[in-house]
Design a protein around this motif. Structure first.
Motif, short mmCIF file in Angstrom:
data_model
loop_
_atom_site.label_atom_id
_atom_site.label_comp_id
_atom_site.label_asym_id
_atom_site.label_seq_id
_atom_site.Cartn_x
_atom_site.Cartn_y
_atom_site.Cartn_z
N SER A 142 -0.09 -2.21 -11.59
CA SER A 142 0.07 -3.73 -11.36
C SER A 142 1.31 -4.08 -10.84
O SER A 142 2.45 -3.48 -10.84
N TYR A 143 1.36 -4.90 -9.69
CA TYR A 143 2.57 -5.23 -8.82
C TYR A 143 3.51 -5.86 -9.59
O TYR A 143 4.64 -5.71 -9.46
N ARG A 144 2.92 -6.87 -10.37
CA ARG A 144 3.94 -7.71 -11.16
C ARG A 144 4.74 -6.83 -12.25
O ARG A 144 6.09 -6.98 -12.16
N SER A 193 -2.47 -13.77 0.62
CA SER A 193 -2.87 -13.08 1.92
C SER A 193 -2.26 -13.77 2.98
O SER A 193 -2.18 -15.14 3.17
N LEU A 194 -1.57 -12.86 3.73
CA LEU A 194 -0.97 -13.53 4.92
C LEU A 194 -1.82 -13.88 5.89
O LEU A 194 -2.77 -13.29 6.16
N GLU A 195 -1.69 -15.22 6.58
CA GLU A 195 -2.48 -15.49 7.72
C GLU A 195 -1.69 -15.64 8.80
O GLU A 195 -2.31 -15.58 9.94
N ASP A 237 -8.42 -8.26 12.58
CA ASP A 237 -8.58 -9.08 13.85
C ASP A 237 -7.46 -10.25 13.72
O ASP A 237 -7.07 -10.39 15.02
N PHE A 238 -7.03 -10.77 12.71
CA PHE A 238 -6.02 -12.15 13.00
C PHE A 238 -4.65 -11.52 13.54
O PHE A 238 -3.79 -12.35 13.63
N ILE A 239 -4.53 -9.97 13.42
CA ILE A 239 -3.11 -9.67 13.84
C ILE A 239 -3.20 -9.67 15.38
O ILE A 239 -2.11 -9.84 15.88
N MET A 282 6.08 -5.91 7.96
CA MET A 282 4.51 -5.73 7.83
C MET A 282 4.05 -4.60 7.68
O MET A 282 4.34 -3.39 8.38
N ALA A 283 3.17 -4.51 6.74
CA ALA A 283 2.55 -3.10 5.93
C ALA A 283 1.08 -3.28 5.58
O ALA A 283 0.70 -3.07 4.49
N ILE A 284 0.50 -4.03 6.08
CA ILE A 284 -0.98 -4.49 5.58
C ILE A 284 -2.08 -3.55 6.03
O ILE A 284 -3.07 -3.69 5.81
N GLY A 285 -1.59 -2.39 6.74
CA GLY A 285 -2.65 -1.31 6.72
C GLY A 285 -3.70 -1.65 7.77
O GLY A 285 -3.69 -2.37 8.85
N SER A 286 -4.89 -1.00 7.47
CA SER A 286 -5.97 -1.26 8.46
C SER A 286 -7.30 -1.17 7.98
O SER A 286 -7.37 -1.27 6.78
N GLY A 293 0.76 -1.14 0.04
CA GLY A 293 -0.09 -0.02 0.02
C GLY A 293 0.87 1.15 0.10
O GLY A 293 1.96 1.28 -0.49
N ALA A 294 0.40 2.29 0.62
CA ALA A 294 1.07 3.57 0.61
C ALA A 294 2.40 3.39 1.29
O ALA A 294 3.33 3.98 0.60
N GLY A 295 2.50 2.74 2.26
CA GLY A 295 3.94 2.49 2.79
C GLY A 295 4.73 1.30 2.22
O GLY A 295 5.84 1.51 1.57
N GLY A 296 4.14 0.31 2.08
CA GLY A 296 4.82 -1.09 1.63
C GLY A 296 5.35 -0.95 0.14
O GLY A 296 6.50 -1.45 0.08
C1 FAD Z 1 -11.07 7.07 1.80
C2 FAD Z 1 -9.74 7.07 2.50
C3 FAD Z 1 -9.29 8.54 2.16
C4 FAD Z 1 -7.99 8.51 2.71
N1 FAD Z 1 -7.47 10.02 2.68
C5 FAD Z 1 -6.33 10.33 3.29
C6 FAD Z 1 -5.85 11.55 3.12
O1 FAD Z 1 -6.05 12.26 2.28
N2 FAD Z 1 -4.55 11.78 3.46
C7 FAD Z 1 -3.98 10.96 4.48
O2 FAD Z 1 -2.80 11.23 4.78
N3 FAD Z 1 -4.45 9.67 4.54
C8 FAD Z 1 -5.68 9.58 4.10
N4 FAD Z 1 -6.38 8.46 4.14
C9 FAD Z 1 -5.62 7.09 5.08
C10 FAD Z 1 -4.52 6.47 4.24
O3 FAD Z 1 -5.21 5.92 3.09
C11 FAD Z 1 -3.74 5.54 5.01
O4 FAD Z 1 -3.16 5.91 6.22
C12 FAD Z 1 -2.45 4.72 4.26
O5 FAD Z 1 -3.01 4.18 2.90
C13 FAD Z 1 -1.92 3.57 5.06
O6 FAD Z 1 -0.88 3.15 4.39
P1 FAD Z 1 -0.45 1.60 4.72
O7 FAD Z 1 0.71 1.29 3.81
O8 FAD Z 1 -0.28 1.24 5.88
O9 FAD Z 1 -1.89 0.86 4.32
P2 FAD Z 1 -2.70 0.63 2.98
O10 FAD Z 1 -2.26 1.83 1.91
O11 FAD Z 1 -3.85 0.42 3.36
O12 FAD Z 1 -2.03 -0.60 2.35
C14 FAD Z 1 -2.26 -1.95 2.80
C15 FAD Z 1 -1.74 -3.05 1.83
O13 FAD Z 1 -1.77 -4.38 2.34
C16 FAD Z 1 -2.48 -5.04 1.76
N5 FAD Z 1 -3.11 -6.29 2.70
C17 FAD Z 1 -3.93 -6.11 3.52
N6 FAD Z 1 -4.07 -7.31 4.40
C18 FAD Z 1 -3.22 -8.38 3.66
C19 FAD Z 1 -3.09 -9.54 3.88
N7 FAD Z 1 -3.45 -10.12 4.96
N8 FAD Z 1 -2.14 -9.98 3.08
C20 FAD Z 1 -1.42 -9.52 1.91
N9 FAD Z 1 -1.69 -8.20 1.89
C21 FAD Z 1 -2.27 -7.44 2.52
C22 FAD Z 1 -3.82 -4.39 0.94
O14 FAD Z 1 -4.24 -5.07 -0.21
C23 FAD Z 1 -3.03 -3.28 0.71
O15 FAD Z 1 -2.45 -3.12 -0.60
C24 FAD Z 1 -7.58 7.77 3.43
C25 FAD Z 1 -8.13 6.46 3.71
C26 FAD Z 1 -8.99 6.29 3.26
C27 FAD Z 1 -9.69 4.91 3.31
#
Ligand code: FAD
Length: 439
Positions: free
Chosen positions: A73-75, A89-91, A285-287, A126-130, A20-23
């Motif tokens: 595309s990730y690939r 999907s990580l479990e 939740d699985f975290i 670990m960067a699977i977000g919320s 995602g945004a970080g990973g």
């Molecule tokens: C509608 C919306 C608007 C937002 N607007 C803003 C904004 O304007 N400014 C701002 O600063 N923040 C904003 N945010 C918050 C921001 O999007 C998040 O803080 C940011 O994306 C977090 O980045 P991350 O890398 O932690 O996770 P994410 O970007 O959520 O990426 C997580 C990745 O992990 C993958 N993943 C999840 N579970 C698994 C698993 N079990 N196995 C493998 N892969 C998995 C997902 O597919 C995804 O690609 C917004 C969020 C939303 C929902």
């Protein structure tokens, strides 16, 4: 330069889970440096095949943005940046054997595509977000849409378009009732974007639709909208939304969701055909009990200031999944700008660790927060904790800075030249494509 110092070190297996945004930024940096020189085998794991920057989801939901154009595309990205991509999907994590366990992958008919598997790591990020937090409110999971993924955003768009079509077929008699719970940035931005969508739809043959046909209730349990931002920004946004016709309801707690609407703590029923829940986040939740790592009450993994987990320094955590404490005792907020900064610090620390150098602490630099009210306005504050008081901005400057957060993300992924081409392509598409995704 640091690559030079790694010359005598064996190839390290680095797995980043979550693109995602970080990973994705981190995997790209690691691939471009350590991966390219063969000093590390960098693998990115994501459950999806493509990346879409999450803050764009409300625009996908209303059709203002065509995901097909912005998704990456990730690939293809992995091939160009010297890392591997594994879809899955990580479990679970086995820390003793240093493996991550991925669940089996099936297609939409349940047919097995890839069996469950394990990947070995030396360093894990670990960067699977919320995900959205429904606080166990009855009926929410069944009846509300969470804007957590492109699929949910599509679901919203389909339901919204269907409602508009029904209204149009009924010669514009009636309203489309939408309730959005949670007036943080997501709820506020979505409310405004809806008004933009209906304005655009008018020019595509739905001439009996206008803002008066849209009945949007934005519901917030707190005393004001955008509670994480300074009060004057909340009131500026509140004013703009009211001007658009959004019914902003603060100090209103939703206690139940049903097919035909929401019930508040006071027993009032707010009728709605489409309901969106954007009232807070938690880690999946699985975290909660994963691999004996320390977690908090919203399942985030607790990290120290180097972004390593408190119980295993071979595991880094970045983005929304991390509970990272700042010097004043507060936590780093779950924002794209924090994920972006953490990716840079984790990159530095991973290289330092491989070189036997000292790791540096991560310090969140709040560059301010901006909220886009679609084409109507942008409000927010700049410089956040970089100055004593934040500076309020509005209008065109705010819009430019708002967009620049996404441009920073694109630059981290593609570099300056390719990002410039993407911007140019966007301008061309504005001429070639409709302003709204209509299918
Ligand atoms: C509608 C919306 C608007 C937002 N607007 C803003 C904004 O304007 N400014 C701002 O600063 N923040 C904003 N945010 C918050 C921001 O999007 C998040 O803080 C940011 O994306 C977090 O980045 P991350 O890398 O932690 O996770 P994410 O970007 O959520 O990426 C997580 C990745 O992990 C993958 N993943 C999840 N579970 C698994 C698993 N079990 N196995 C493998 N892969 C998995 C997902 O597919 C995804 O690609 C917004 C969020 C939303 C929902």
């Amino acid at each position: 330069m640091f690559i030079y110092f790694l010359r005598n070190v064996a190839v390290t297996r680095i797995i980043v889970v979550g693109g995602g945004a970080g990973g994705l930024e981190l995997a790209t940096k690691l691939g471009r440096t350590l991966g390219r020189k063969g000093r590390a085998k960098v693998t990115l794991v994501d459950r999806k095949a493509s990346h879409l920057w999450k803050p764009l989801l409300h625009e996908v939901a209303t059709g203002s943005l065509d995901e097909g154009v912005d998704a990456l595309s990730y690939r293809a990205h992995a091939k160009n940046h010297h890392f591997d991509f594994q879809m899955g999907s990580l479990e679970d994590i086995d820390r003793e054997r240093k493996v991550v366990k991925l669940s089996e992958l099936t297609d939409e008919h349940g047919e097995l595509l890839i069996p469950s598997r394990e990947l070995e790591y030396d360093l894990l990020v670990m960067a699977i977000g919320s995900t959205s937090n429904d606080f166990n409110t009855p009926g929410v999971r069944e009846h509300c849409i969470f804007l957590d993924s492109p699929e949910q955003a599509h679901r919203f768009r389909t339901e919204m378009n269907n409602e508009f079509m029904k209204l149009h077929a009924n010669n514009g008699n009636g309203t489309v009732d939408i309730a959005i719970v949670g007036a943080g940035a997501t709820g506020v931005e979505l409310s405004a974007e809806l008004h933009n969508a209906i304005k655009e739809l008018r020019s595509y043959g739905f001439d009996d639709l206008d803002s008066s046909k849209l009945n949007v209730n934005l519901i917030e349990a707190g005393e004001r909208i955008l509670p994480a931002l300074p009060p004057r920004i909340s009131s500026a946004a509140h004013h703009e939304l009211t001007k658009l016709g959004v019914n902003v309801r603060t100090a209103t707690m939703v206690t139940k969701a049903e097919a035909d609407g929401l019930t508040t703590k006071d027993g009032e029923k707010i009728p709605a055909k489409i309901m969106v829940w954007a009232a807070g986040i938690k880690a999946p939740d699985f975290i909660k009990d994963i691999a004996g790592l320390e977690t908090n009450r919203i399942n985030q993994l607790v990290v120290n200031d180097t972004l390593q987990t408190t119980r295993d320094d071979n595991i880094f955590v970045i983005g929304d999944l991390a509970q990272c404490t700042q010097a004043d005792g507060s936590f780093v907020p779950p924002r794209a700008q924090a994920a972006h900064q953490m990716a840079s610090r984790a990159f530095y620390n991973i290289v330092a660790k491989l070189n036997g150098r000292e790791l540096k602490p991560y310090v969140y630099k709040d560059k301010g927060s901006l909220v886009s009210l679609s084409q109507f306005s942008t409000v927010g504050s700049l410089m956040g904790n970089l100055t004593k008081g934040s500076m309020m901005v509005e209008g065109r400057i705010a819009r430019v800075v708002y967009i620049s957060l996404y441009r920073l993300h694109q630059m981290a992924l593609h570099g300056v030249f390719k990002t410039a081409l993407i911007i140019l392509m966007g301008r061309i598409n504005r001429v070639l494509r409709p302003n709204l995704k209509l299918h």
